[in-house]
Design a protein around this motif. Structure first.
Motif, PDB file in Angstrom:
ATOM      1  N   ASP A  62       7.918 -15.802   4.272  1.00  0.00           N
ATOM      2  CA  ASP A  62       9.352 -15.713   3.996  1.00  0.00           C
ATOM      3  C   ASP A  62      10.158 -16.645   4.891  1.00  0.00           C
ATOM      4  O   ASP A  62      11.139 -17.254   4.447  1.00  0.00           O
ATOM      5  CB  ASP A  62       9.835 -14.272   4.159  1.00  0.00           C
ATOM      6  N   GLU A  63       9.757 -16.774   6.159  1.00  0.00           N
ATOM      7  CA  GLU A  63      10.436 -17.704   7.068  1.00  0.00           C
ATOM      8  C   GLU A  63      10.237 -19.152   6.616  1.00  0.00           C
ATOM      9  O   GLU A  63      11.170 -19.950   6.637  1.00  0.00           O
ATOM     10  CB  GLU A  63       9.932 -17.522   8.504  1.00  0.00           C
ATOM     11  N   VAL A  64       9.020 -19.482   6.212  1.00  0.00           N
ATOM     12  CA  VAL A  64       8.729 -20.842   5.725  1.00  0.00           C
ATOM     13  C   VAL A  64       9.549 -21.122   4.468  1.00  0.00           C
ATOM     14  O   VAL A  64      10.127 -22.200   4.320  1.00  0.00           O
ATOM     15  CB  VAL A  64       7.219 -21.027   5.465  1.00  0.00           C
ATOM     16  N   LYS A  65       9.621 -20.165   3.583  1.00  0.00           N
ATOM     17  CA  LYS A  65      10.405 -20.320   2.352  1.00  0.00           C
ATOM     18  C   LYS A  65      11.885 -20.492   2.677  1.00  0.00           C
ATOM     19  O   LYS A  65      12.582 -21.296   2.058  1.00  0.00           O
ATOM     20  CB  LYS A  65      10.179 -19.097   1.451  1.00  0.00           C
ATOM     21  N   ARG A  66      12.362 -19.756   3.673  1.00  0.00           N
ATOM     22  CA  ARG A  66      13.772 -19.860   4.075  1.00  0.00           C
ATOM     23  C   ARG A  66      14.114 -21.266   4.555  1.00  0.00           C
ATOM     24  O   ARG A  66      15.111 -21.842   4.161  1.00  0.00           O
ATOM     25  CB  ARG A  66      14.074 -18.835   5.179  1.00  0.00           C
ATOM     26  N   VAL A  67      13.257 -21.846   5.403  1.00  0.00           N
ATOM     27  CA  VAL A  67      13.564 -23.167   5.957  1.00  0.00           C
ATOM     28  C   VAL A  67      13.155 -24.302   5.019  1.00  0.00           C
ATOM     29  O   VAL A  67      13.754 -25.367   5.048  1.00  0.00           O
ATOM     30  CB  VAL A  67      12.942 -23.383   7.358  1.00  0.00           C
ATOM     31  N   GLY A  68      12.136 -24.067   4.181  1.00  0.00           N
ATOM     32  CA  GLY A  68      11.658 -25.121   3.282  1.00  0.00           C
ATOM     33  C   GLY A  68      12.289 -25.109   1.907  1.00  0.00           C
ATOM     34  O   GLY A  68      12.247 -26.121   1.196  1.00  0.00           O
ATOM     35  N   GLY A  69      12.881 -23.995   1.530  1.00  0.00           N
ATOM     36  CA  GLY A  69      13.548 -23.891   0.235  1.00  0.00           C
ATOM     37  C   GLY A  69      12.637 -24.252  -0.928  1.00  0.00           C
ATOM     38  O   GLY A  69      11.468 -23.860  -0.972  1.00  0.00           O
ATOM     39  N   THR A  70      13.160 -25.046  -1.842  1.00  0.00           N
ATOM     40  CA  THR A  70      12.413 -25.410  -3.048  1.00  0.00           C
ATOM     41  C   THR A  70      11.300 -26.407  -2.773  1.00  0.00           C
ATOM     42  O   THR A  70      10.488 -26.676  -3.656  1.00  0.00           O
ATOM     43  CB  THR A  70      13.356 -25.988  -4.121  1.00  0.00           C
ATOM     44  N   ARG A  71      11.226 -26.948  -1.555  1.00  0.00           N
ATOM     45  CA  ARG A  71      10.158 -27.899  -1.215  1.00  0.00           C
ATOM     46  C   ARG A  71       8.827 -27.199  -0.968  1.00  0.00           C
ATOM     47  O   ARG A  71       7.792 -27.835  -0.862  1.00  0.00           O
ATOM     48  CB  ARG A  71      10.548 -28.726   0.010  1.00  0.00           C
ATOM     49  N   VAL A  72       8.860 -25.859  -0.871  1.00  0.00           N
ATOM     50  CA  VAL A  72       7.647 -25.097  -0.600  1.00  0.00           C
ATOM     51  C   VAL A  72       7.405 -24.122  -1.747  1.00  0.00           C
ATOM     52  O   VAL A  72       8.287 -23.350  -2.113  1.00  0.00           O
ATOM     53  CB  VAL A  72       7.774 -24.313   0.724  1.00  0.00           C
ATOM     54  N   LYS A  73       6.204 -24.201  -2.319  1.00  0.00           N
ATOM     55  CA  LYS A  73       5.814 -23.277  -3.389  1.00  0.00           C
ATOM     56  C   LYS A  73       4.494 -22.633  -3.009  1.00  0.00           C
ATOM     57  O   LYS A  73       3.606 -23.289  -2.470  1.00  0.00           O
ATOM     58  CB  LYS A  73       5.625 -24.024  -4.716  1.00  0.00           C
ATOM     59  N   PHE A  74       4.369 -21.357  -3.334  1.00  0.00           N
ATOM     60  CA  PHE A  74       3.131 -20.630  -3.080  1.00  0.00           C
ATOM     61  C   PHE A  74       2.433 -20.413  -4.406  1.00  0.00           C
ATOM     62  O   PHE A  74       3.031 -19.901  -5.346  1.00  0.00           O
ATOM     63  CB  PHE A  74       3.431 -19.321  -2.341  1.00  0.00           C
TER      64      PHE A  74
END
Length: 121
Positions: A62-74
């Motif tokens: 969730d922290e990675v998603k918060r800072v990476g936004g749409t640039r990070v997909k799981f």
């Protein structure tokens, strides 16, 4: 909280689900995230911190998603979970990197996305 107390607290409260530690200085002017094992390895007996919080893979995701936004997909695949990360390449332009969903990968992405400064992110 001193080094010995830090180590004892982490060992007492960490479960198999906890992989990360979020910690801050007592002056509350510095915040950092690390892998639990690496954090304990680098904590000295005289080191003093303000506090810490143990995080699971899901909480760090969730922290990675918060800072990476749409640039990070799981991505969930039959072969295993993966992370697709679009980021600035050293040689310029954007690069897409797909890697295994591991604690080390999450922390690397987080560190790059925050430029090592999670407070301003």
């Amino acid at each position: 909280m001193k080094g010995r107390e830090i180590a004892a607290s982490v060992r007492e409260h960490a479960t198999a689900d906890h992989r990360f530690v979020k910690w801050w200085r007592k002056e509350e002017d510095f915040l950092d995230y690390d892998l639990i094992d690496r954090f304990l390895e680098h904590t000295t007996k005289d080191e003093e911190i303000g506090g810490l919080q143990l995080l699971t893979m899901n909480e760090m995701r969730d922290e990675v998603k918060r800072v990476g936004g749409t640039r990070v997909k799981f991505i969930h695949e039959a072969s295993g979970d993966k992370i697709e990360w679009v980021h600035q390449a050293k040689e310029g332009g954007m690069r897409t990197h797909v890697c295994a969903y591991t604690p080390e990968a999450l922390l690397t992405i987080f560190d790059v996305e925050t430029h090592g400064n999670p407070v301003d992110s």
